[in-house]
Design a protein around this motif. Structure first.
Motif, PDB file in Angstrom:
ATOM      1  N   UNK A 121      -5.190  -0.088   2.025  1.00 62.17           N
ATOM      2  CA  UNK A 121      -4.230  -1.108   1.761  1.00 62.17           C
ATOM      3  C   UNK A 121      -3.802  -0.730   0.283  1.00 62.17           C
ATOM      4  N   UNK A 122      -4.553  -0.188  -0.660  1.00 57.66           N
ATOM      5  CA  UNK A 122      -3.864  -0.060  -2.012  1.00 57.66           C
ATOM      6  C   UNK A 122      -3.228   1.360  -2.153  1.00 57.66           C
ATOM      7  N   UNK A 123      -3.563   2.408  -1.523  1.00 56.72           N
ATOM      8  CA  UNK A 123      -3.393   3.675  -1.711  1.00 56.72           C
ATOM      9  C   UNK A 123      -2.460   4.210  -0.661  1.00 56.72           C
ATOM     10  N   UNK A 124      -2.432   3.564   0.649  1.00 58.18           N
ATOM     11  CA  UNK A 124      -1.656   4.108   1.809  1.00 58.18           C
ATOM     12  C   UNK A 124      -2.063   5.552   2.155  1.00 58.18           C
ATOM     13  N   UNK A 125      -1.131   6.579   2.364  1.00 57.16           N
ATOM     14  CA  UNK A 125      -1.162   7.747   2.761  1.00 57.16           C
ATOM     15  C   UNK A 125      -1.846   8.909   1.599  1.00 57.16           C
ATOM     16  N   UNK A 126      -1.928   8.286   0.350  1.00 59.04           N
ATOM     17  CA  UNK A 126      -2.123   9.145  -0.730  1.00 59.04           C
ATOM     18  C   UNK A 126      -3.367  10.151  -0.343  1.00 59.04           C
TER      19      UNK A 126
END
Length: 164
Positions: A121-126
């Motif tokens: 949710x907070x970093x996505x595809x990082x």
């Protein structure tokens, strides 16, 4: 300490903290440890001291890239690109003096336990994350070895909220 040994030691320490006293079924599964509670755990390790000569301590970074899961049962990738575990345990070997460094001491490590759902949710595809992001964006604080098992169970109990 080199990166291969660091990973093995980190997995051993987390396994021991969880009260698991057997070898993993396979080193090729899509997550590192399955707890007795059914929590899929991914263990990532980093250290400030490396095996090579350093001018200053390393800046820890952890791989969190989404990947296709491997099944030891079918010997195939599942083709689903995601983070496979329910919980990530980021292990930081925080000793700074190579002369007294003891990676086998659980006191030499700090542990950050993060729900995969929070990472998604907070970093996505990082693809990677550092300690400052773990603390400031994911809102996670380090726990000691003695607190590790309880924290994994606490965070892992939220796994049913995870989107796949």
């Amino acid at each position: 300490m080199d990166n291969i040994n660091s990973a093995a030691i980190g997995e051993y320490i987390v396994t021991k903290a969880m009260g698991i006293f057997r070898s993993p079924e396979s080193s090729w599964e899509s997550f590192d440890i399955l707890s007795p509670e059914g929590i899929k755990i991914e263990v990532k390790t980093a250290g400030l001291v490396q095996i090579w000569q350093q001018k200053k301590p390393s800046v820890p970074s952890y791989d969190i890239k989404q990947k296709s899961g491997w099944s030891g049962e079918t010997s195939e990738y599942d083709g689903i690109i995601t983070r496979q575990a329910d919980v990530y345990v980021f292990c930081l070997h925080h000793e700074k003096d190579p002369a007294t460094c003891n990676p086998l001491s659980s006191d030499a490590w700090s542990f950050y336990v993060v729900a995969t759902n929070d990472i998604d949710q907070k970093l996505g595809t990082q693809k990677s994350v550092g300690i400052s992001t773990i603390e400031n964006i994911l809102g996670c604080r380090p726990v000691s070895y003695d607190e590790l098992s309880g924290k994994i169970i606490e965070v892992g109990s939220e796994k049913s909220n995870r989107k796949l």
